[in-house]
Design a protein around this motif. Structure first.
Motif, PDB file in Angstrom:
ATOM      1  N   VAL A 391       0.858  -0.907  -0.153  1.00  0.00           N
ATOM      2  CA  VAL A 391       0.165  -0.020   0.677  1.00  0.00           C
ATOM      3  C   VAL A 391       0.798   1.573   0.185  1.00  0.00           C
ATOM      4  N   ARG A 392       2.172   1.157   0.610  1.00  0.00           N
ATOM      5  CA  ARG A 392       3.342   2.385   0.751  1.00  0.00           C
ATOM      6  C   ARG A 392       3.895   2.726  -0.483  1.00  0.00           C
ATOM      7  N   ALA A 393       4.024   1.300  -0.971  1.00  0.00           N
ATOM      8  CA  ALA A 393       4.865   1.715  -2.282  1.00  0.00           C
ATOM      9  C   ALA A 393       3.537   1.924  -3.147  1.00  0.00           C
ATOM     10  N   ALA A 394       2.075   1.434  -3.682  1.00  0.00           N
ATOM     11  CA  ALA A 394       1.158   2.663  -4.479  1.00  0.00           C
ATOM     12  C   ALA A 394       0.701   3.468  -4.266  1.00  0.00           C
ATOM     13  N   CYS A 395       1.542   4.482  -2.834  1.00  0.00           N
ATOM     14  CA  CYS A 395       0.740   5.599  -2.358  1.00  0.00           C
ATOM     15  C   CYS A 395       1.430   6.802  -2.640  1.00  0.00           C
ATOM     16  N   ALA A 396       2.921   6.073  -2.873  1.00  0.00           N
ATOM     17  CA  ALA A 396       3.524   6.731  -3.615  1.00  0.00           C
ATOM     18  C   ALA A 396       3.650   6.881  -4.869  1.00  0.00           C
ATOM     19  N   ARG A 397       3.273   5.964  -5.490  1.00  0.00           N
ATOM     20  CA  ARG A 397       2.823   5.813  -7.563  1.00  0.00           C
ATOM     21  C   ARG A 397       2.033   6.354  -7.345  1.00  0.00           C
ATOM     22  N   LEU A 398       0.903   7.475  -6.420  1.00  0.00           N
ATOM     23  CA  LEU A 398      -0.162   7.263  -6.944  1.00  0.00           C
ATOM     24  C   LEU A 398      -0.382   8.928  -6.670  1.00  0.00           C
ATOM     25  N   ARG A 399      -1.518   9.780  -7.518  1.00  0.00           N
ATOM     26  CA  ARG A 399      -1.466  11.017  -6.823  1.00  0.00           C
ATOM     27  C   ARG A 399      -2.316  11.270  -5.605  1.00  0.00           C
ATOM     28  N   VAL A 400      -2.320  11.951  -4.716  1.00  0.00           N
ATOM     29  CA  VAL A 400      -3.405  11.789  -3.420  1.00  0.00           C
ATOM     30  C   VAL A 400      -4.167  12.764  -4.093  1.00  0.00           C
ATOM     31  N   ASP A 401      -4.018  13.548  -4.916  1.00  0.00           N
ATOM     32  CA  ASP A 401      -5.487  14.638  -4.723  1.00  0.00           C
ATOM     33  C   ASP A 401      -5.987  13.793  -5.638  1.00  0.00           C
ATOM     34  N   LEU A 402      -5.729  12.749  -6.652  1.00  0.00           N
ATOM     35  CA  LEU A 402      -6.325  12.530  -7.594  1.00  0.00           C
ATOM     36  C   LEU A 402      -7.496  11.500  -6.910  1.00  0.00           C
ATOM     37  N   LEU A 403      -7.106  10.685  -5.478  1.00  0.00           N
ATOM     38  CA  LEU A 403      -7.968  10.052  -4.843  1.00  0.00           C
ATOM     39  C   LEU A 403      -8.713  10.775  -4.281  1.00  0.00           C
ATOM     40  N   ILE A 404      -8.803  12.094  -3.314  1.00  0.00           N
ATOM     41  CA  ILE A 404      -9.168  12.098  -2.505  1.00  0.00           C
ATOM     42  C   ILE A 404     -11.053  12.218  -2.983  1.00  0.00           C
ATOM     43  N   GLN A 405     -11.335  12.656  -4.454  1.00  0.00           N
ATOM     44  CA  GLN A 405     -12.426  13.296  -4.327  1.00  0.00           C
ATOM     45  C   GLN A 405     -13.243  11.818  -4.874  1.00  0.00           C
ATOM     46  N   PRO A 406     -12.828  10.871  -4.970  1.00  0.00           N
ATOM     47  CA  PRO A 406     -13.085   9.818  -5.421  1.00  0.00           C
ATOM     48  C   PRO A 406     -13.600   9.253  -4.359  1.00  0.00           C
ATOM     49  N   LEU A 407     -12.799   9.396  -2.281  1.00  0.00           N
ATOM     50  CA  LEU A 407     -12.801   8.066  -1.464  1.00  0.00           C
ATOM     51  C   LEU A 407     -13.614   9.729  -0.686  1.00  0.00           C
ATOM     52  N   ARG A 408     -13.879  10.891  -1.242  1.00  0.00           N
ATOM     53  CA  ARG A 408     -15.010  11.863  -0.582  1.00  0.00           C
ATOM     54  C   ARG A 408     -16.351  11.122  -1.227  1.00  0.00           C
ATOM     55  N   GLN A 409     -16.788  10.807  -2.567  1.00  0.00           N
ATOM     56  CA  GLN A 409     -17.727  10.778  -2.769  1.00  0.00           C
ATOM     57  C   GLN A 409     -18.300   8.934  -2.498  1.00  0.00           C
ATOM     58  N   ARG A 410     -17.460   8.376  -1.732  1.00  0.00           N
ATOM     59  CA  ARG A 410     -17.878   6.819  -1.951  1.00  0.00           C
ATOM     60  C   ARG A 410     -18.438   7.583  -0.074  1.00  0.00           C
ATOM     61  N   ALA A 411     -17.347   8.344   0.672  1.00  0.00           N
ATOM     62  CA  ALA A 411     -17.646   7.517   1.554  1.00  0.00           C
ATOM     63  C   ALA A 411     -19.151   8.713   1.968  1.00  0.00           C
ATOM     64  N   ASP A 412     -19.215   9.917   1.176  1.00  0.00           N
ATOM     65  CA  ASP A 412     -20.368  10.628   1.550  1.00  0.00           C
ATOM     66  C   ASP A 412     -21.892   8.708   0.749  1.00  0.00           C
ATOM     67  N   GLN A 413     -21.077   8.139  -0.054  1.00  0.00           N
ATOM     68  CA  GLN A 413     -22.099   7.330  -0.372  1.00  0.00           C
ATOM     69  C   GLN A 413     -22.493   6.783   0.937  1.00  0.00           C
ATOM     70  N   LEU A 414     -21.553   5.992   1.651  1.00  0.00           N
ATOM     71  CA  LEU A 414     -21.730   4.670   2.433  1.00  0.00           C
ATOM     72  C   LEU A 414     -22.777   5.641   3.273  1.00  0.00           C
ATOM     73  N   GLY A 415     -22.271   6.614   3.985  1.00  0.00           N
ATOM     74  CA  GLY A 415     -23.110   7.442   4.646  1.00  0.00           C
ATOM     75  C   GLY A 415     -24.421   7.721   4.575  1.00  0.00           C
ATOM     76  N   ALA A 416     -24.713   8.534   3.223  1.00  0.00           N
ATOM     77  CA  ALA A 416     -25.826   7.314   3.257  1.00  0.00           C
ATOM     78  C   ALA A 416     -26.478   6.053   3.365  1.00  0.00           C
ATOM     79  N   LEU A 417     -25.897   5.060   2.855  1.00  0.00           N
ATOM     80  CA  LEU A 417     -26.365   3.710   2.692  1.00  0.00           C
ATOM     81  C   LEU A 417     -26.221   3.498   4.823  1.00  0.00           C
ATOM     82  N   GLY A 418     -25.441   3.749   5.982  1.00  0.00           N
ATOM     83  CA  GLY A 418     -25.550   4.249   6.696  1.00  0.00           C
ATOM     84  C   GLY A 418     -26.536   4.335   7.584  1.00  0.00           C
ATOM     85  N   GLN A 419     -27.081   5.444   7.431  1.00  0.00           N
ATOM     86  CA  GLN A 419     -27.960   5.841   7.701  1.00  0.00           C
ATOM     87  C   GLN A 419     -29.530   5.336   7.445  1.00  0.00           C
TER      88      GLN A 419
END
Length: 523
Positions: A391-419
């Protein structure tokens, strides 16, 4: 140019027409004409009839007023040669002369026969005389309807013949059988009988007889009228025509279901001779009784033969009785063998269920569980370490700013599903709680503790077995009485020394609740 004068009188058209009309009517006040009907189209909407009379070289217009047409003995037809009597007059509006007919009759029997033959062919072409339309007469009618004149010898002959052969109910519909309105009355009588209900106050006939005595062709002409023929063909009740003598033939004879040569013969066709029927029934009854007697005799003979071929009842039951005795003899041995087999099986199970053996098996299982746990922890640590490095090697190869938006969307979906999950879980939990409460309420209402709360008590033996009778409690020294708020143990002292208990043989079966199990003392 000078005017010419004349002493010739001048007439107006109306004056001349009137003078001609008066002259013709005075000169030919009443005449008889013989001619052929031409241009006949039936009554006008006003009820008057207009047509022409002609011969081979001339023709004259004819008119029959409405009142006169209703009194004619027969109806005009196209091409029929007739003799007409009436007054000769003119019709000023069209400048033509005409005859106003007061009476009219066919020009001889030949003309009537020609008209009758033409009418017969036309009605036959419509299928009114087909044999397929004919109905069979019921063998034993209950009611007979007669359409005829109430006076005369015809009705007396029919009633007398019916009374001699088979007395039954007769309904007479009186009509005129000759004259101007006779055809309409006969047709109305046939239709009236058919219109009667089967459960009405007036019974519905099973057979109709239309009868008249003999006479000339003109006398019988009412039964040749089309209205009578159509009424006879449309009758749902079987109809017998008995018009005239045997040599007389009318069109109703073709439309009727059966033609009788005379009215008396019609009565003979309608019913049978009662005495002959009774004799036939008596003979048939005797034949039936003899046939039944022969059948019973033959059946008894066959039954006796079959009985001789069968073995005796005791022989039939001999083999099953022997099998039953043999099975009854083997049953105690089989029970003892089964009991021994079960006792051995219980002994093997009791040996397996020793505390020491159980503890040893539990110790072995515990050792295997601890060894498996250590191996699992070691393997899990190595897997987590390798996964973290990846995971650390993959994170080093990936740009963090490209992962933040999908993670936020997934977090919102998880929140709605949790409710939604929380809401659904709450609903399911609520329903389960309500169901549990309902079951608890049902248990409270059906359980025995509710009975204890009403002042009752539950008596048990020392081993917890419920005791329901005093006789069952008498065999126990220690009892437990359970009330709504608790239990009380009761010890009943012995009244004297207890008698020695008999020794049980090794083959006796032990009852549940005893202190030893198959001879082994239990702690």
């Amino acid at each position: 140019m000078s005017e010419t004068t004349s002493n010739i009188r001048e007439y107006s058209v109306s004056e001349l027409s009137t003078a001609l009309k008066r002259t013709v009517e005075d000169q030919f006040g009443f005449v008889r004409l013989r001619g052929e009907i031409s241009g006949y189209r039936g009554p006008h909407s006003s009820g008057h009839v207009y047509f022409s009379l002609k011969d081979d070289s001339a023709r004259i217009e004819a008119v029959i007023w409405k009142g006169v047409f209703g009194r004619l003995k027969f109806r005009p037809e196209e091409g029929l040669e007739v003799i007409a009597s009436g007054k000769l007059t003119t019709f000023p509006s069209s400048s033509k002369y005409q005859i106003v007919i007061d009476q009219m009759e066919p020009a001889g029997v030949g003309a009537l026969m020609a008209m009758l033959d033409e009418r017969r062919k036309r009605l036959a072409a419509e299928g009114l005389f087909d044999a397929a339309r004919k109905q069979l007469l019921p063998p034993f009618p209950k009611v007979i309807g007669i359409v005829t004149s109430p006076t005369g010898a015809v009705i007396r002959d029919i009633l007398h013949r019916l009374s001699d052969r088979f007395p039954l109910e007769v309904i007479v519909w009186p009509v005129r059988v000759q004259g101007e309105s006779s055809a309409a009355e006969i047709a109305a009588a046939i239709a009236g009988f058919n219109a009667l209900g089967r459960d009405g106050t007036i019974p519905r006939p099973d057979i109709l007889i239309v009868a008249r005595g003999g006479g000339s062709l003109e006398d019988l002409w009412s039964f040749n009228e089309e209205i009578v023929v159509r009424a006879a063909a449309a009758s749902d009740i079987p109809l017998i025509s008995a018009v005239g003598h045997e040599t007389d033939t009318t069109l109703i004879d073709f439309a009727a279901d059966i033609r009788a040569p005379t009215p008396t013969a019609a009565a003979e066709l309608a019913v049978r001779v009662r005495a002959e029927v009774m004799n036939g029934l008596t003979e048939t009854g005797l034949r039936l009784a003899r046939a039944i007697a022969r059948q019973l005799e033959n059946s008894q003979t066959r039954l006796a033969a079959c009985a001789r071929a069968l073995p005796r009842p005791d022989m039939l039951l001999a083999v099953p009785r022997q099998r039953l005795d043999s099975a009854a003899a083997r049953l105690p041995l089989a029970l003892e063998g089964g009991l021994r087999a079960h006792r051995l099986a219980f002994a093997r199970i009791a040996a397996i269920l020793q505390p020491g053996e159980l503890l040893l098996r539990l110790h072995r299982l515990g050792e295997r569980l601890r060894s498996s746990t250590l191996r699992l922890e070691t393997s899990l640590a190595r897997h987590v370490e390798r996964s973290g490095a990846g995971v650390r090697a993959a994170c080093a190869r990936l740009r963090v700013d490209l992962l933040i938006q999908p993670l936020r969307q997934r977090a919102d979906q998880l929140g709605a599903l949790g409710q939604r999950l929380h809401g659904g879980f709450s609903n399911v939990t609520g329903r389960r709680v309500e169901r549990l409460r309902a079951l608890a309420s049902l248990l409270s209402s059906l359980g025995y503790r509710g009975v204890l709360a009403r002042g009752f008590a539950l008596v048990r033996a020392a081993d917890g077995t419920p005791l329901r009778t005093a006789a069952a409690a008498g065999g126990h020294d220690d009892l437990s009485i359970e009330f709504a708020d608790g239990s009380v143990n009761v010890h009943r002292p012995a009244a004297g020394p207890a008698p020695p208990r008999p020794k049980r043989s090794g083959s006796e079966a032990l009852l549940p609740g005893q202190n030893d199990l198959f001879g082994v003392k239990q702690g």
